[in-house]
Structure formats: structure tokens, C-alpha cells
Scaffold this motif. Structure first.
Motif: not given
Length: 182
Positions: A107-130
């Protein structure tokens, strides 16, 4: 060949490799029924269970099927949850997002902030499309978080997984690279 485990830093968090020294903090939240019931697991009974989980994190990275980041606050470096990818397919350029958090930090926005960072890592560094996410229908908070992150619910996978002796329905969510703004 595996390279050094990446560390992701956000305004509030450090996402890093989970190590054996983190077993007590991992056990603290994975022994909580409210946390693990959303994951289809029984509550952990000992730090040995947490060490097995940490070993599993290392094994999915070694075999190229995922990466799991420990979520920590920079001032304490204590692991308060994890976020990362499972069932990664380089061929299909997709992976499943998963996350959990110690209830004391929800309830403090921590999960959202973590997920945003991991999603960006997935698209940029792992070349994920989905990026996919599977969520129990009763897990309303995770569904809301995914929707705030831009995921779309695609449908209900009926009796998709057998966990804790029963078959669970799961909602499938997804986010595509072209829907994400970098």
C-alpha cells in the motif's frame, strides 16, 4: 554465459540479487499465509525453505528462463519482496511477470515502482515483446496494479494450475512492447 547480476535503482528502491544472507527476510514474508496464497504456495516453515527459494531464483537465471530481483530499501538493504520474470522464452520474446511484497510494506507504491523498473528492464535489456502476468481472480489488488501499469486482461484460464491440491482459475494479463512508453 551469465554476466554480473544487474542492480536496478529507482527513486525509492534497490532491486538486486537475492543471496543466502537474505534468507531470514525472505522467510519473514513467505511464511505469511496472505502472501503465499496468491502464489499457490504453502507458507514456508523455516529459513531452509527460503534458501530453497533463493536457490530456485539462481537456477532460473542460470537456465535462462527468468530473473528474480529482491526488492530492498537503500537505507536498510533488507529484502522486503521480489519482482521478476518466469517462463521466459527468448524465441518468442516473452516472459511472465511476478511479484510479492512483505505485508508491512504494501500500500505504499513499492510494488508498482519495482514492477515499473523490472518491466523496463524486460523490454530494454531482455528484448521482450510481451510481458504476461497470471493472477488469481480473488487477487484484486494485483489486478488493479497490473491495470495501472497498462496491462490488459485477456481472459480467464480455467483450472490452469494445480496448486495446494486444487485446480485454480487464473486471469491472463499482458503488456506489449508497443504499448509501453520508455
Amino acid at each position: 554465459m551469465l554476466h554480473t547480476f544487474p542492480t536496478l535503482k529507482t527513486n525509492l528502491l534497490v532491486l538486486r540479487e537475492v543471496l543466502a544472507k537474505d534468507a531470514a527476510s525472505v522467510f519473514a514474508y513467505l511464511s505469511d499465509e496472505q502472501v503465499v496464497k496468491q502464489m499457490g504456495l504453502a507458507p514456508f516453515q523455516s529459513e531452509a525453505d527460503a534458501l530453497e527459494e533463493i536457490d530456485w531464483y539462481a537456477s532460473i537465471r542460470r537456465n535462462g528462463t527468468g530473473i528474480r530481483f529482491g526488492i530492498s530499501l537503500p537505507e536498510t538493504d533488507v529484502i522486503i519482496g521480489s519482482c521478476g520474470f518466469l517462463n521466459q522464452s527468448d524465441r518468442h520474446q516473452r516472459a511472465e511477470l511476478g511479484f510479492e511484497l512483505n505485508p508491512s510494506y504494501q500500500g505504499q507504491g513499492i510494488a508498482k515502482e519495482a514492477a515499473l523498473a523490472v518491466i523496463e528492464y524486460g523490454f530494454k535489456e531482455l528484448s521482450l515483446n510481451r510481458i504476461e502476468a497470471l493472477v488469481l481472480p480473488e487477487n484484486i489488488s494485483s489486478q488493479r496494479l497490473l491495470e495501472r501499469l497498462g496491462f490488459q486482461r485477456e481472459g480467464l484460464l480455467r483450472q490452469y494450475e494445480k496448486t495446494r491440491g486444487r485446480f485454480d482459475d487464473l486471469y491472463m494479463y499482458s503488456l506489449l512492447r508497443n504499448e509501453w512508453s520508455f
